[in-house]
Design a protein around this motif. Structure first.
Motif, PDB file in Angstrom:
ATOM      1  N   VAL A 119      28.891   3.936  40.597  1.00 15.54           N
ATOM      2  CA  VAL A 119      27.453   3.634  40.640  1.00 15.54           C
ATOM      3  C   VAL A 119      26.831   3.851  39.272  1.00 15.54           C
ATOM      4  O   VAL A 119      25.975   3.071  38.817  1.00 15.54           O
ATOM      5  CB  VAL A 119      26.770   4.510  41.707  1.00 15.54           C
ATOM      6  N   ALA A 120      27.249   4.902  38.577  1.00 11.98           N
ATOM      7  CA  ALA A 120      26.657   5.223  37.279  1.00 11.98           C
ATOM      8  C   ALA A 120      27.092   4.278  36.177  1.00 11.98           C
ATOM      9  O   ALA A 120      26.300   3.955  35.282  1.00 11.98           O
ATOM     10  CB  ALA A 120      27.017   6.661  36.898  1.00 11.98           C
ATOM     11  N   LEU A 121      28.325   3.806  36.216  1.00 10.97           N
ATOM     12  CA  LEU A 121      28.890   3.049  35.098  1.00 10.97           C
ATOM     13  C   LEU A 121      28.824   1.538  35.279  1.00 10.97           C
ATOM     14  O   LEU A 121      29.129   0.801  34.338  1.00 10.97           O
ATOM     15  CB  LEU A 121      30.352   3.463  34.882  1.00 10.97           C
ATOM     16  N   LEU A 122      28.447   1.093  36.466  1.00 12.87           N
ATOM     17  CA  LEU A 122      28.393  -0.344  36.737  1.00 12.87           C
ATOM     18  C   LEU A 122      26.956  -0.784  37.003  1.00 12.87           C
ATOM     19  O   LEU A 122      26.094   0.045  37.315  1.00 12.87           O
ATOM     20  CB  LEU A 122      29.283  -0.676  37.942  1.00 12.87           C
ATOM     21  N   PRO A 123      26.668  -2.073  36.884  1.00 13.57           N
ATOM     22  CA  PRO A 123      25.321  -2.549  37.207  1.00 13.57           C
ATOM     23  C   PRO A 123      24.989  -2.275  38.666  1.00 13.57           C
ATOM     24  O   PRO A 123      25.904  -2.198  39.511  1.00 13.57           O
ATOM     25  CB  PRO A 123      25.412  -4.062  36.933  1.00 13.57           C
ATOM     26  N   PRO A 124      23.712  -2.075  38.994  1.00 16.79           N
ATOM     27  CA  PRO A 124      22.546  -2.194  38.116  1.00 16.79           C
ATOM     28  C   PRO A 124      22.181  -0.927  37.358  1.00 16.79           C
ATOM     29  O   PRO A 124      21.355  -0.963  36.442  1.00 16.79           O
ATOM     30  CB  PRO A 124      21.434  -2.552  39.107  1.00 16.79           C
ATOM     31  N   VAL A 125      22.773   0.236  37.722  1.00 12.12           N
ATOM     32  CA  VAL A 125      22.380   1.485  37.061  1.00 12.12           C
ATOM     33  C   VAL A 125      22.735   1.450  35.582  1.00 12.12           C
ATOM     34  O   VAL A 125      21.958   1.898  34.733  1.00 12.12           O
ATOM     35  CB  VAL A 125      23.038   2.691  37.756  1.00 12.12           C
ATOM     36  N   ALA A 126      23.908   0.919  35.237  1.00  9.52           N
ATOM     37  CA  ALA A 126      24.311   0.879  33.829  1.00  9.52           C
ATOM     38  C   ALA A 126      23.341   0.036  33.004  1.00  9.52           C
ATOM     39  O   ALA A 126      22.953   0.431  31.893  1.00  9.52           O
ATOM     40  CB  ALA A 126      25.728   0.321  33.715  1.00  9.52           C
ATOM     41  N   ASP A 127      22.924  -1.119  33.524  1.00 13.49           N
ATOM     42  CA  ASP A 127      21.959  -1.950  32.801  1.00 13.49           C
ATOM     43  C   ASP A 127      20.615  -1.239  32.671  1.00 13.49           C
ATOM     44  O   ASP A 127      19.978  -1.280  31.611  1.00 13.49           O
ATOM     45  CB  ASP A 127      21.772  -3.282  33.530  1.00 13.49           C
ATOM     46  N   PHE A 128      20.186  -0.580  33.733  1.00 15.77           N
ATOM     47  CA  PHE A 128      18.932   0.177  33.703  1.00 15.77           C
ATOM     48  C   PHE A 128      19.005   1.292  32.667  1.00 15.77           C
ATOM     49  O   PHE A 128      18.038   1.548  31.931  1.00 15.77           O
ATOM     50  CB  PHE A 128      18.655   0.740  35.099  1.00 15.77           C
ATOM     51  N   ALA A 129      20.151   1.947  32.563  1.00 16.31           N
ATOM     52  CA  ALA A 129      20.300   3.045  31.608  1.00 16.31           C
ATOM     53  C   ALA A 129      20.245   2.552  30.167  1.00 16.31           C
ATOM     54  O   ALA A 129      19.787   3.272  29.277  1.00 16.31           O
ATOM     55  CB  ALA A 129      21.621   3.766  31.857  1.00 16.31           C
ATOM     56  N   HIS A 130      20.694   1.322  29.922  1.00 14.17           N
ATOM     57  CA  HIS A 130      20.672   0.784  28.567  1.00 14.17           C
ATOM     58  C   HIS A 130      19.278   0.349  28.149  1.00 14.17           C
ATOM     59  O   HIS A 130      19.002   0.206  26.962  1.00 14.17           O
ATOM     60  CB  HIS A 130      21.635  -0.398  28.458  1.00 14.17           C
ATOM     61  N   GLU A 131      18.393   0.141  29.106  1.00 15.91           N
ATOM     62  CA  GLU A 131      17.056  -0.363  28.806  1.00 15.91           C
ATOM     63  C   GLU A 131      15.973   0.699  28.901  1.00 15.91           C
ATOM     64  O   GLU A 131      14.904   0.543  28.303  1.00 15.91           O
ATOM     65  CB  GLU A 131      16.698  -1.504  29.775  1.00 15.91           C
ATOM     66  N   ASP A 132      16.218   1.753  29.653  1.00 18.19           N
ATOM     67  CA  ASP A 132      15.154   2.677  30.025  1.00 18.19           C
ATOM     68  C   ASP A 132      15.710   4.106  30.019  1.00 18.19           C
ATOM     69  O   ASP A 132      16.797   4.357  30.558  1.00 18.19           O
ATOM     70  CB  ASP A 132      14.638   2.314  31.427  1.00 18.19           C
ATOM     71  N   PHE A 133      14.960   5.042  29.413  1.00 17.83           N
ATOM     72  CA  PHE A 133      15.418   6.426  29.364  1.00 17.83           C
ATOM     73  C   PHE A 133      15.527   7.030  30.762  1.00 17.83           C
ATOM     74  O   PHE A 133      16.362   7.914  30.996  1.00 17.83           O
ATOM     75  CB  PHE A 133      14.462   7.264  28.511  1.00 17.83           C
ATOM     76  N   ARG A 134      14.725   6.577  31.694  1.00 13.24           N
ATOM     77  CA  ARG A 134      14.842   7.067  33.068  1.00 13.24           C
ATOM     78  C   ARG A 134      16.199   6.699  33.654  1.00 13.24           C
ATOM     79  O   ARG A 134      16.832   7.497  34.356  1.00 13.24           O
ATOM     80  CB  ARG A 134      13.711   6.483  33.924  1.00 13.24           C
ATOM     81  N   GLY A 135      16.650   5.487  33.364  1.00 15.58           N
ATOM     82  CA  GLY A 135      17.970   5.087  33.823  1.00 15.58           C
ATOM     83  C   GLY A 135      19.062   5.917  33.171  1.00 15.58           C
ATOM     84  O   GLY A 135      20.053   6.274  33.826  1.00 15.58           O
ATOM     85  N   HIS A 136      18.878   6.235  31.882  1.00 11.91           N
ATOM     86  CA  HIS A 136      19.852   7.101  31.216  1.00 11.91           C
ATOM     87  C   HIS A 136      19.951   8.455  31.925  1.00 11.91           C
ATOM     88  O   HIS A 136      21.054   8.977  32.117  1.00 11.91           O
ATOM     89  CB  HIS A 136      19.446   7.324  29.760  1.00 11.91           C
ATOM     90  N   MET A 137      18.811   9.019  32.329  1.00 13.14           N
ATOM     91  CA  MET A 137      18.844  10.341  32.952  1.00 13.14           C
ATOM     92  C   MET A 137      19.481  10.276  34.348  1.00 13.14           C
ATOM     93  O   MET A 137      20.203  11.195  34.746  1.00 13.14           O
ATOM     94  CB  MET A 137      17.433  10.919  33.034  1.00 13.14           C
TER      95      MET A 137
END
Length: 284
Positions: free
Chosen positions: A61-79
């Motif tokens: 879940v963490a390393l694949l879309p959509p969370v991975a894409d969200f993490a690359h665009e938004d600091f909230r997704g990174h956290m």
């Protein structure tokens, strides 16, 4: 957040993390089956197998879309990604007891070699709670209060090394605090609770400083940084409470009390001349 975050994610095929995780899950299932066949009476806990599969799913879940894409665009997704990779997945993987599974399925020679590695001085140092705490929690201050985080968004290799650090340091801390696998340098339950309390306090302080904007060095909109700090604060609390529950579940005070009572009774018998004389006569 810089747009080149997508480049960091696209530097590796999206299918590669899925392939690695599926391979790891398949290897664990194969070893668990081998452990059950080798010793049907002892078997292998389905709860541990479920824990490992849960950990691999959380990593997926963490390393694949959509969370991975969200993490690359938004600091909230990174956290969110950081919580999953560094705290939740490691706890599930550690509770699966992979080292114990290896010891039960490896040939005797390989098993002795693995045991020797676990008892070696470097392993004892790395597995000390203070070292695990510094690597897992102390490194967060270095990441977010220095330019290091911004550098990882510019460098794809550093981006993936950060993921590896989150995962390995999180597994190390969970293993030291509440892992069912053997740990030669693991202290008692009370000491581990103290280290866990320090980790909880450090997470709270770092997230509050981040929310207030003190010393933080993150190139992201303020609302994203504050929301990320809240995710770290509440998500970290939940993960650490789960870790505390796992630690308490490994405590066996009744067994200790029974052992203590047996030792006291034996000591009293040894100190009683009459009972000693009776034992000598019975021996004769």
């Amino acid at each position: 957040m810089p747009a080149h975050g997508h480049d960091a994610g696209s530097s590796l095929p999206e299918t590669l993390p899925a392939i690695v995780l599926l391979t790891a899950a398949g290897a664990y299932l194969l070893l668990a089956r081998r452990a059950r066949l080798r010793n049907p009476a002892l078997g292998w806990s389905r709860w541990r197998t479920t824990g490992f599969l849960t950990g691999t799913v959380l990593l997926g879940v963490a390393l694949l879309p959509p969370v991975a894409d969200f993490a690359h665009e938004d600091f909230r997704g990174h956290m969110v990604q950081h919580m999953l990779i560094g705290m939740y997945a490691p706890l599930a993987l550690v509770l699966a007891a992979p080292v114990t599974l290896l010891l039960r399925t490896l040939p005797a020679v390989r098993g002795r070699q693995l045991t020797a590695v676990l008892h070696s001085p470097p392993a004892r140092v790395i597995a000390h709670p203070a070292v695990a705490l510094a690597l897992s929690t102390g490194s967060l201050a270095v990441l977010y209060f220095t330019p290091l985080y911004n550098a990882t968004t510019d460098n794809p290799a550093a981006h993936w090394l950060l993921h590896a650090h989150f995962l390995l340091s999180g597994c190390l801390f969970a293993y030291v605090i509440a892992g069912p696998d053997p740990a030669p340098s693991r202290p008692g339950v009370r000491a581990r609770l103290v280290y866990l309390g320090v980790a909880i306090a450090a997470h709270a302080v770092i997230s509050q400083l981040m929310y207030g904007g003190f010393w933080v060095d993150i190139h992201a909109p303020i609302y994203q940084v504050q929301a990320g700090a809240e995710i770290m604060y509440y998500g970290g609390d939940i993960a650490e409470l789960m870790l505390a529950a796992a630690l308490v579940a490994t405590w066996r005070p009744e067994h200790r009390r029974q052992t203590t009572r047996s030792a006291l009774a034996e000591r009293e018998q040894n100190a009683d001349p009459a009972s000693s004389g009776r034992r000598e006569r019975s021996a004769q």
